[in-house]
Design a protein around this motif. Structure first.
Motif, PDB file in Angstrom:
ATOM      1  N   UNK A   1       8.463 -38.008  22.960  1.00  0.00           N
ATOM      2  CA  UNK A   1       7.404 -38.712  23.689  1.00  0.00           C
ATOM      3  C   UNK A   1       6.285 -37.720  23.995  1.00  0.00           C
ATOM      4  N   UNK A   2       5.139 -37.916  23.369  1.00  0.00           N
ATOM      5  CA  UNK A   2       4.012 -37.001  23.560  1.00  0.00           C
ATOM      6  C   UNK A   2       2.731 -37.673  23.115  1.00  0.00           C
ATOM      7  N   UNK A   3       1.618 -37.188  23.631  1.00  0.00           N
ATOM      8  CA  UNK A   3       0.292 -37.555  23.137  1.00  0.00           C
ATOM      9  C   UNK A   3      -0.351 -36.298  22.570  1.00  0.00           C
ATOM     10  N   UNK A   4      -0.862 -36.412  21.354  1.00  0.00           N
ATOM     11  CA  UNK A   4      -1.559 -35.294  20.706  1.00  0.00           C
ATOM     12  C   UNK A   4      -3.048 -35.562  20.840  1.00  0.00           C
TER      13      UNK A   4
ATOM     14  N   UNK B   1      -6.790 -39.197  19.730  1.00  0.00           N
ATOM     15  CA  UNK B   1      -5.506 -39.271  20.431  1.00  0.00           C
ATOM     16  C   UNK B   1      -4.474 -39.913  19.512  1.00  0.00           C
ATOM     17  N   UNK B   2      -3.349 -39.222  19.307  1.00  0.00           N
ATOM     18  CA  UNK B   2      -2.205 -39.769  18.593  1.00  0.00           C
ATOM     19  C   UNK B   2      -1.108 -40.064  19.625  1.00  0.00           C
ATOM     20  N   UNK B   3      -0.557 -41.275  19.584  1.00  0.00           N
ATOM     21  CA  UNK B   3       0.504 -41.682  20.509  1.00  0.00           C
ATOM     22  C   UNK B   3       1.859 -41.529  19.810  1.00  0.00           C
TER      23      UNK B   3
ATOM     24  N   UNK C   1       2.794 -44.097  17.102  1.00  0.00           N
ATOM     25  CA  UNK C   1       2.319 -45.428  17.487  1.00  0.00           C
ATOM     26  C   UNK C   1       0.841 -45.635  17.174  1.00  0.00           C
ATOM     27  N   UNK C   2       0.296 -44.797  16.329  1.00  0.00           N
ATOM     28  CA  UNK C   2      -1.104 -44.966  15.940  1.00  0.00           C
ATOM     29  C   UNK C   2      -2.016 -43.977  16.643  1.00  0.00           C
ATOM     30  N   UNK C   3      -3.280 -43.991  16.247  1.00  0.00           N
ATOM     31  CA  UNK C   3      -4.252 -43.067  16.831  1.00  0.00           C
ATOM     32  C   UNK C   3      -5.583 -43.780  17.016  1.00  0.00           C
ATOM     33  N   UNK C   4      -6.406 -43.204  17.884  1.00  0.00           N
ATOM     34  CA  UNK C   4      -7.715 -43.789  18.168  1.00  0.00           C
ATOM     35  C   UNK C   4      -8.707 -42.681  18.482  1.00  0.00           C
TER      36      UNK C   4
ATOM     37  N   UNK D   1      -2.803 -45.813  32.931  1.00  0.00           N
ATOM     38  CA  UNK D   1      -1.640 -45.869  32.043  1.00  0.00           C
ATOM     39  C   UNK D   1      -0.746 -44.653  32.300  1.00  0.00           C
ATOM     40  N   UNK D   2       0.571 -44.774  32.073  1.00  0.00           N
ATOM     41  CA  UNK D   2       1.480 -43.662  32.354  1.00  0.00           C
ATOM     42  C   UNK D   2       1.343 -42.551  31.316  1.00  0.00           C
ATOM     43  N   UNK D   3       1.209 -41.305  31.752  1.00  0.00           N
ATOM     44  CA  UNK D   3       1.165 -40.200  30.782  1.00  0.00           C
ATOM     45  C   UNK D   3       2.569 -39.874  30.288  1.00  0.00           C
ATOM     46  N   UNK D   4       2.692 -39.396  29.030  1.00  0.00           N
ATOM     47  CA  UNK D   4       4.003 -38.975  28.512  1.00  0.00           C
ATOM     48  C   UNK D   4       4.382 -37.612  29.089  1.00  0.00           C
ATOM     49  N   UNK D   5       5.605 -37.165  28.875  1.00  0.00           N
ATOM     50  CA  UNK D   5       6.020 -35.867  29.438  1.00  0.00           C
ATOM     51  C   UNK D   5       5.293 -34.674  28.834  1.00  0.00           C
ATOM     52  N   UNK D   6       4.665 -34.839  27.657  1.00  0.00           N
ATOM     53  CA  UNK D   6       4.036 -33.698  26.981  1.00  0.00           C
ATOM     54  C   UNK D   6       2.691 -34.095  26.391  1.00  0.00           C
ATOM     55  N   UNK D   7       1.684 -33.254  26.647  1.00  0.00           N
ATOM     56  CA  UNK D   7       0.381 -33.381  25.998  1.00  0.00           C
ATOM     57  C   UNK D   7       0.164 -32.140  25.151  1.00  0.00           C
ATOM     58  N   UNK D   8      -0.140 -32.345  23.876  1.00  0.00           N
ATOM     59  CA  UNK D   8      -0.453 -31.241  22.974  1.00  0.00           C
ATOM     60  C   UNK D   8      -1.950 -31.251  22.695  1.00  0.00           C
ATOM     61  N   UNK D   9      -2.647 -30.161  22.978  1.00  0.00           N
ATOM     62  CA  UNK D   9      -4.104 -30.093  22.865  1.00  0.00           C
ATOM     63  C   UNK D   9      -4.516 -29.017  21.876  1.00  0.00           C
ATOM     64  N   UNK D  10      -5.777 -29.088  21.441  1.00  0.00           N
ATOM     65  CA  UNK D  10      -6.302 -28.054  20.553  1.00  0.00           C
ATOM     66  C   UNK D  10      -7.147 -27.038  21.302  1.00  0.00           C
ATOM     67  N   UNK D  11      -7.254 -27.176  22.627  1.00  0.00           N
ATOM     68  CA  UNK D  11      -8.017 -26.214  23.424  1.00  0.00           C
ATOM     69  C   UNK D  11      -7.451 -26.191  24.838  1.00  0.00           C
ATOM     70  N   UNK D  12      -7.370 -24.989  25.411  1.00  0.00           N
ATOM     71  CA  UNK D  12      -6.894 -24.858  26.791  1.00  0.00           C
ATOM     72  C   UNK D  12      -7.925 -25.449  27.752  1.00  0.00           C
ATOM     73  N   UNK D  13      -7.452 -26.085  28.814  1.00  0.00           N
ATOM     74  CA  UNK D  13      -8.336 -26.757  29.761  1.00  0.00           C
ATOM     75  C   UNK D  13      -8.656 -25.868  30.949  1.00  0.00           C
ATOM     76  N   UNK D  14      -9.830 -26.007  31.516  1.00  0.00           N
ATOM     77  CA  UNK D  14     -10.061 -25.399  32.826  1.00  0.00           C
ATOM     78  C   UNK D  14      -9.190 -26.135  33.850  1.00  0.00           C
ATOM     79  N   UNK D  15      -8.574 -25.405  34.741  1.00  0.00           N
ATOM     80  CA  UNK D  15      -7.672 -25.984  35.748  1.00  0.00           C
ATOM     81  C   UNK D  15      -6.536 -26.776  35.088  1.00  0.00           C
ATOM     82  N   UNK D  16      -5.960 -26.197  34.049  1.00  0.00           N
ATOM     83  CA  UNK D  16      -4.931 -26.902  33.290  1.00  0.00           C
ATOM     84  C   UNK D  16      -3.702 -27.204  34.140  1.00  0.00           C
ATOM     85  N   UNK D  17      -3.280 -26.264  34.977  1.00  0.00           N
ATOM     86  CA  UNK D  17      -2.105 -26.485  35.822  1.00  0.00           C
ATOM     87  C   UNK D  17      -2.364 -27.594  36.836  1.00  0.00           C
ATOM     88  N   UNK D  18      -3.582 -27.647  37.376  1.00  0.00           N
ATOM     89  CA  UNK D  18      -3.927 -28.701  38.338  1.00  0.00           C
ATOM     90  C   UNK D  18      -3.890 -30.078  37.669  1.00  0.00           C
ATOM     91  N   UNK D  19      -4.409 -30.154  36.447  1.00  0.00           N
ATOM     92  CA  UNK D  19      -4.409 -31.435  35.726  1.00  0.00           C
ATOM     93  C   UNK D  19      -2.977 -31.871  35.431  1.00  0.00           C
TER      94      UNK D  19
END
Length: 639
Positions: A267-270, A284-286, A293-296, A323-341
């Protein structure tokens, strides 16, 4: 007395604006975490921000030389502020995302995503659960799996689930009235529980396997099926063994893995962002239960100098607002305030009953990195296509502005059309187009009220325009919230339609909206249309003019939307019955009566004692139904 000046001594001081407003607010602003809103003279939100310490964060807006030009303009337009304190900064982040998505402030990064996402539903309020696509509120008891990127993606999954688990997809009313198996049973996509071809216990085992599969336990399900097939073969039940073999093959096909359907993810969103020329695409890939489950693709609105990581951070906070977030998000760039998000998304997951910690990662190697790279490639290609389309659209809008004498290329074009059959099921529609193409979220339907003379398109158009522009005027007079005004209005019709439309706008006091009527050519030939405008003789365009094709496409889209709206309304009218006119007969009792008597005609012909004997129908309701169909007969207890 007067001191000789031109200003009376008791005149109120001029209202504060800009930095002065912020400094005045800072006097009483707390150090607590929370959300602040900058408001303009109309009360509309200019900017929404969150802070760990409201006072410290807002103080930075008084240091004008240190602010970028965009925020300087925002401060200069601020006439008031509103704040809301929260317990933690994570709660402030969630509230900020909610307000940005709802208010769409001009100076924030805004995700424009008005579409609901489809889910897959397994009902739990019927002895034989149904598998179906679902949108909207989860009012029915059942298990929900998703979200899916599109209706196509969920339909594909429903089809696959039918092949593997033979679950029914028909509605309960259809299920209750079947007397023989349907076509889906014949093509081995349903076990036909409606006619007793499978026991309740055996069907329950299929449902349990389906739930295990959707929860990511496909390997366990496949092992169970393999054992079942071997047992059937040993018992010489070769036909049953062959049927199970076909289910195993279908399951193997569904489980096929590659970079788009990674085996290491459950269970993840890419999520990947790509930026070109100050515009960003977020792909976003679900991934749910180990399946794609497809992408948009999304195109958030933001300033040209916003970095990809900033856009991704704002996007993620707003995207998971509803909508409920999955347990894992895989990103192509580190976020500012990533731990807070991640902390805020964990809180959001708990509100949906997930109870799992949400992690955010930027993989650098392996299969997860390949999945992110694939999403990034999709984001780049989608953005390149959009930029190419936008460039072509901009030329067409420039051409339309020149053709119709507009002061600038139109940002919002509204096109109106009607559809009806001899005045019945009459609908008017409005479609909207702009620099980005068709804005389907802005489309509107108008069910025509009152009796319409068959063929009186003028009356229909008049009603539609009165309701659309009357509402816009009302919204404008009520203060906060600016209604959307068109830069150009196109009407399907000739000089008569143009005159009728102009008369409506003049009565409403709207005199600055350009109107153009498009009349079909002789024999309704495309390419020979006549264009009608105020103060100008009717004219045509060369048959192969790109602007003509553009205007035809707008008109045809309005016509398509009108036809589909009319058909949907007509289909809805066909499924209503006289039972809907009886007070106290809601969907549940209507279903009970139709299931028991077979049709509305059967209900009408039933005697009072038969109605009282119907399941779920009380004596009082039975008498009310009987009295409705027999108005000349006095029924005790019914007035």
């Amino acid at each position: 007395m007067s001191d000789g000046s031109d200003t009376p001594q008791d005149a109120p001081p001029p209202p504060l604006k800009g930095v002065a407003v912020i400094e005045a607010q800072l006097v009483t602003m707390p150090l607590a975490p929370g959300v602040y809103r900058m408001l303009d003279a109309k009360g509309d939100a200019l900017y929404v921000g969150k802070a760990r310490s409201l006072k410290k964060r807002v103080t930075s807006y008084t240091q004008i030389p240190r602010l970028p030009e965009r925020l300087r303009r925002m401060v200069s337009e601020t006439v008031s502020m509103e704040i809301v304190t929260t317990h933690t900064e994570a709660e402030a982040l969630l509230l900020e995302a909610n307000l940005i998505k709802r208010l769409k402030p001009r100076y924030n990064i805004v995700l424009r995503d008005d579409k609901s996402y489809p889910w897959l539903m397994l009902t739990e309020d019927h002895p034989f659960p149904q598998i179906a696509k679902h949108r909207g509120a989860r009012t029915r008891k059942g298990s929900y799996y998703g979200p899916f990127a599109s209706a196509w993606a969920v339909n594909q999954t429903v089809t696959a689930m039918q092949r593997v688990f033979l679950l029914r997809s028909c509605a309960d009313t259809v299920f209750a009235n079947r007397s023989r198996p349907c076509l889906l049973h014949q093509i081995r996509r349903c076990s036909a529980p409606c006619v007793g071809r499978i026991s309740n216990e055996a069907y329950g085992e299929l449902v349990a396997q389906a739930k295990a599969f959707l929860s990511g336990k496909a390997g366990t399900v496949q092992q169970e099926l393999a054992k079942e097939m071997e047992s059937a073969a040993e018992a010489l039940e070769f036909e049953r063994a062959a049927a199970i073999r076909d289910r195993i093959r279908a399951l193997t096909h569904v489980q096929g893995t590659d970079v788009i359907n990674p085996a290491s993810l459950t269970d993840a969103d890419v999520i990947a962002g790509w930026q070109i020329a100050g515009q960003t695409c977020v792909q976003v890939f679900f991934i749910r239960g180990g399946r794609n489950n497809g992408n948009r693709a999304f195109f958030p609105a933001h300033a040209k100098n916003d970095e990809t990581a900033e856009v991704l951070a704002a996007f993620i906070a707003q995207f998971y607002d509803d909508k409920p977030p999955p347990p894992l998000l895989l990103l192509n760039a580190a976020l500012p305030e990533q731990e807070l998000i991640a902390e805020a998304l964990t809180l959001k997951a708990n509100t949906f009953g997930g109870g799992k910690k949400v992690d955010i990662a930027v993989p650098q190697r392996g299969e997860k990195h390949a999945v992110v790279a694939h999403a990034e490639l999709n984001a780049r290609e989608a953005l390149e296509r959009r930029l190419a389309e936008t460039a072509g659209q901009a030329k067409l809008l420039d051409g339309a502005a020149e053709l119709f004498g507009l002061p600038a290329p139109p940002e919002r074009i509204e096109v109106y059309d009607n559809s009806h059959i001899m005045g019945t099921n009459a609908y008017g529609v409005m479609i909207v187009a702009g620099p980005e193409g068709f804005r389907k979220s802005a489309y509107r339907k108008f069910a025509i009220r009152g009796a319409i003379t068959p063929g009186d398109d003028f009356a229909m158009m008049r009603q539609v325009l009165e309701r659309r522009f009357g509402r816009a005027l009302k919204e404008e007079s009520e203060g906060p919230g600016t209604p959307s005004w068109p830069d150009l209005v196109l009407i399907d019709g000739g000089a008569g339609q143009l005159s009728a439309a102009r008369a409506v706008l003049e009565e409403l006091g709207v005199d600055d909206v350009p109107l153009v009527a498009i009349a079909k050519g002789p024999n309704r030939d495309a390419g020979r249309e006549w264009f009608h405008m105020d103060g100008r003789a009717a004219f045509q365009l060369p048959p192969r003019d790109p602007i003509l094709y553009f205007l035809q496409r707008l008109r045809d889209e309005a016509h398509r939307f009108a036809i589909t709206t009319h058909r949907a309304g007509r289909s809805k009218a066909l499924v209503t019955s006289e039972l809907d006119e009886i007070q106290g007969i809601g969907p549940g009792r209507k279903r009970a009566l139709l299931n028991h008597f077979g049709s509305a005609r059967g209900v009408k012909q039933a005697g009072l004692h038969d109605l009282e004997a119907a399941p779920g129908i009380s004596r009082e309701i039975a008498r009310r139904v009987y009295a409705h169909f027999h108005p000349g007969v006095r029924v005790e207890g019914v007035s």
